[in-house]
Scaffold this active site. Structure first.
Site, PDB file in Angstrom:
ATOM      1  N   GLY A   1      63.941  47.881  58.005  1.00  0.00           N
ATOM      2  CA  GLY A   1      64.849  47.963  57.387  1.00  0.00           C
ATOM      3  C   GLY A   1      65.931  49.061  58.239  1.00  0.00           C
TER       4      GLY A   1
ATOM      5  CB  ILE B   1      64.835  54.028  58.930  1.00  0.00           C
ATOM      6  CG1 ILE B   1      65.616  54.935  57.954  1.00  0.00           C
ATOM      7  CG2 ILE B   1      63.859  55.348  59.968  1.00  0.00           C
ATOM      8  CD1 ILE B   1      64.804  55.846  56.870  1.00  0.00           C
TER       9      ILE B   1
ATOM     10  NE  ARG C   1      59.201  43.050  50.010  1.00  0.00           N
ATOM     11  CZ  ARG C   1      59.995  43.796  49.259  1.00  0.00           C
ATOM     12  NH1 ARG C   1      59.629  43.697  47.966  1.00  0.00           N
ATOM     13  NH2 ARG C   1      60.941  44.410  49.394  1.00  0.00           N
TER      14      ARG C   1
ATOM     15  NE  ARG D   1      59.101  58.818  49.751  1.00  0.00           N
ATOM     16  CZ  ARG D   1      60.043  59.239  50.313  1.00  0.00           C
ATOM     17  NH1 ARG D   1      59.956  59.585  51.890  1.00  0.00           N
ATOM     18  NH2 ARG D   1      61.123  59.475  49.963  1.00  0.00           N
TER      19      ARG D   1
ATOM     20  CD  GLU E   1      54.386  64.614  51.853  1.00  0.00           C
ATOM     21  OE1 GLU E   1      55.623  65.023  51.711  1.00  0.00           O
ATOM     22  OE2 GLU E   1      54.409  63.412  52.548  1.00  0.00           O
TER      23      GLU E   1
ATOM     24  CG  HIS F   1      58.014  64.409  54.027  1.00  0.00           C
ATOM     25  ND1 HIS F   1      57.767  64.139  52.941  1.00  0.00           N
ATOM     26  CD2 HIS F   1      59.277  63.984  54.596  1.00  0.00           C
ATOM     27  CE1 HIS F   1      58.480  62.934  52.594  1.00  0.00           C
ATOM     28  NE2 HIS F   1      59.486  62.994  53.852  1.00  0.00           N
TER      29      HIS F   1
HETATM   30  O1  A2R Z   1      59.947  43.292  52.753  1.00  0.00           O
HETATM   31  P1  A2R Z   1      61.448  43.348  53.154  1.00  0.00           P
HETATM   32  O2  A2R Z   1      61.823  42.103  53.937  1.00  0.00           O
HETATM   33  O3  A2R Z   1      62.207  43.437  51.954  1.00  0.00           O
HETATM   34  O4  A2R Z   1      61.671  44.536  54.153  1.00  0.00           O
HETATM   35  C1  A2R Z   1      61.468  45.994  53.589  1.00  0.00           C
HETATM   36  C2  A2R Z   1      60.407  46.765  53.865  1.00  0.00           C
HETATM   37  N1  A2R Z   1      59.625  46.451  52.597  1.00  0.00           N
HETATM   38  C3  A2R Z   1      58.231  45.954  52.815  1.00  0.00           C
HETATM   39  N2  A2R Z   1      57.578  45.751  53.800  1.00  0.00           N
HETATM   40  C4  A2R Z   1      56.548  45.078  53.599  1.00  0.00           C
HETATM   41  N3  A2R Z   1      55.691  45.147  52.311  1.00  0.00           N
HETATM   42  C5  A2R Z   1      56.295  45.621  51.273  1.00  0.00           C
HETATM   43  N4  A2R Z   1      55.663  45.534  49.913  1.00  0.00           N
HETATM   44  C6  A2R Z   1      57.727  46.138  51.355  1.00  0.00           C
HETATM   45  N5  A2R Z   1      58.665  46.565  50.522  1.00  0.00           N
HETATM   46  C7  A2R Z   1      59.919  46.944  51.450  1.00  0.00           C
HETATM   47  O5  A2R Z   1      60.914  48.030  54.030  1.00  0.00           O
HETATM   48  C8  A2R Z   1      62.753  46.821  54.484  1.00  0.00           C
HETATM   49  O6  A2R Z   1      62.915  46.021  55.829  1.00  0.00           O
HETATM   50  C9  A2R Z   1      62.172  48.167  54.696  1.00  0.00           C
HETATM   51  C10 A2R Z   1      62.926  49.047  53.814  1.00  0.00           C
HETATM   52  O7  A2R Z   1      64.181  49.192  54.467  1.00  0.00           O
HETATM   53  P2  A2R Z   1      65.548  49.746  53.773  1.00  0.00           P
HETATM   54  O8  A2R Z   1      65.490  49.679  52.361  1.00  0.00           O
HETATM   55  O9  A2R Z   1      66.594  49.459  54.690  1.00  0.00           O
HETATM   56  O10 A2R Z   1      64.967  51.403  53.809  1.00  0.00           O
HETATM   57  P3  A2R Z   1      65.574  52.580  54.667  1.00  0.00           P
HETATM   58  O11 A2R Z   1      66.779  53.273  54.535  1.00  0.00           O
HETATM   59  O12 A2R Z   1      65.032  52.040  56.152  1.00  0.00           O
HETATM   60  O13 A2R Z   1      64.243  53.531  54.477  1.00  0.00           O
HETATM   61  C11 A2R Z   1      62.909  53.346  54.452  1.00  0.00           C
HETATM   62  C12 A2R Z   1      61.989  54.213  53.851  1.00  0.00           C
HETATM   63  C13 A2R Z   1      62.436  55.118  52.420  1.00  0.00           C
HETATM   64  O14 A2R Z   1      62.507  54.450  51.254  1.00  0.00           O
HETATM   65  C14 A2R Z   1      61.619  56.436  52.656  1.00  0.00           C
HETATM   66  O15 A2R Z   1      60.335  56.076  51.898  1.00  0.00           O
HETATM   67  C15 A2R Z   1      61.335  56.549  54.013  1.00  0.00           C
HETATM   68  O16 A2R Z   1      62.052  55.047  54.758  1.00  0.00           O
HETATM   69  O17 A2R Z   1      62.271  57.625  54.471  1.00  0.00           O
END
Ligand code: A2R
Length: 321
Positions: free
Chosen positions: A155, A157, A177, A234, A263, A281
């Site tokens: 995503g 990050i 996904r 997380r 945590e 963290h």
């Molecule tokens: O699955 P996709 O193609 O929607 O990609 C998202 C991926 N993602 C997953 N990958 C595999 N299995 C899953 N069940 C799943 N759910 C989501 O995580 C997407 O590429 C990525 C999240 O990206 P963003 O929404 O842009 O979040 P960001 O800003 O990169 O932050 C990620 C996380 C935060 O939610 C905090 O937990 C941590 O970084 O600081």
């Protein structure tokens, strides 16, 4: 004009709290001798929540039921697994987070943690301080050279991490996904498949039910004895029990962890392992970036109460005029 009443359940940075005080009537519930009674007293007036990551309670049905006039929850941090966003959406309550402003900081830390883990930077620092260099040189370490890196969650990050990794000349793959358009890194539709193909996994997905224990015993086995797990997502994304077993048995080589299941409590078994690197963290925790996140939290509330809509609503609560 009356200032909107905003609830806070835990403290934030002084600069952020000052900005909130300038614009809103802020109720710092944790300062009350009886926080539950104080919450009940102000509940009917509350229109917004400024939600800290250190909040002792989730923003979920139980809290929403207490707050009949709630309009917006402005969360600190990009992850919002401490909010039931779907339930908020059903009640017409907007949820916002602080995306993008922390991408570079978290990506920097992820790279730092990866190299610290492989090259044993904290261990060699401890070695020098203990006077052991005087006896003999520090043992040779593992390396980033010739490694294949698999990013779990490419995503905002994840992409910033990949961009940095390009400079290291390593092979980059990703799992999510969905395959992403315009991305040249190798896509793996299954995590097991990617774990078999790489020797470093970097987890940077959201937390919550959808990603719980994504990295389990099978994934760690597939990663293999030279494998390294870096978790900046997380704690819930990794089966911590399976990870401890994999580290003990040599199923994988090592791990660098910035996040944990419970945590700030960290399993003693991890603390007792000298070959892992454990951080409290801190991925986004610089003064610069935390202030940027605080400003975006305030901007979301200010914009909302000025009738201009939220700045960064989460997908579960899209803004429709
Ligand atoms: O699955 P996709 O193609 O929607 O990609 C998202 C991926 N993602 C997953 N990958 C595999 N299995 C899953 N069940 C799943 N759910 C989501 O995580 C997407 O590429 C990525 C999240 O990206 P963003 O929404 O842009 O979040 P960001 O800003 O990169 O932050 C990620 C996380 C935060 O939610 C905090 O937990 C941590 O970084 O600081």
């Amino acid at each position: 004009m009356t200032r909107p009443d905003v609830l806070m359940l835990a403290p934030m940075l002084p600069a952020t709290m000052d900005k909130l005080d300038e614009a809103f009537t802020v109720h710092r519930i944790w300062e009350a001798s009886d926080p539950d009674a104080a919450l009940r007293e102000v509940a009917p007036r509350i229109r917004g929540i400024a939600l800290s990551t250190s909040s002792p309670r989730r923003a979920d049905t139980a809290l929403f039921d207490l707050l009949p006039n709630l309009e917006i929850i402005s969360g600190f941090g990009v992850g919002y697994d401490n909010v039931d966003a779907r339930e908020a959406g059903e009640r017409g309550v907007i949820v916002t987070n602080t995306p993008d402003v922390l991408n570079d900081e978290v990506a920097d830390l992820a790279i730092g943690l990866l190299i610290a883990t492989l090259r044993q930077i904290p261990q060699s620092d401890r070695y020098l301080r203990a006077g052991r260099w005087l006896e003999k040189p520090f043992p040779l370490s593992a390396t980033l050279r010739e490694r294949k890196i698999g990013i779990i969650g490419l995503g905002r990050i994840g992409k910033a991490i990949a961009q940095r990794l390009e400079g290291f000349g390593v092979h980059i793959a990703y799992h999510g996904r969905t395959r992403q358009d315009g991305v040249t890194y190798a896509y793996h539709p299954t995590l097991i498949g990617m774990a078999e193909a790489v020797d470093v996994l970097i987890a940077i997905t959201p937390g919550g039910a959808g990603t719980r224990h994504l990295v389990n015993a099978d994934v760690l086995r597939a990663l293999g004895p030279q494998g390294v797990l870096i978790n900046v997502a997380r704690g819930s994304v990794v089966d911590e029990r399976a990870l401890i077993e994999a580290l003990k048995s040599g199923t994988i080589l090592t791990a660098g962890l910035d996040v944990f299941d419970d945590e700030p409590r960290v399993p003693q078994e991890l603390i007792d392992m000298d070959h892992v690197v454990l951080l409290p963290h801190v991925a986004s925790a610089s003064v610069h970036t935390r202030n940027g996140m605080g400003q975006l939290l305030v901007d979301n509330l200010t914009s909302w109460f000025a009738g201009k809509g939220p700045v960064t609503p989460v997908p579960e609560t899209p803004w429709k005029k």
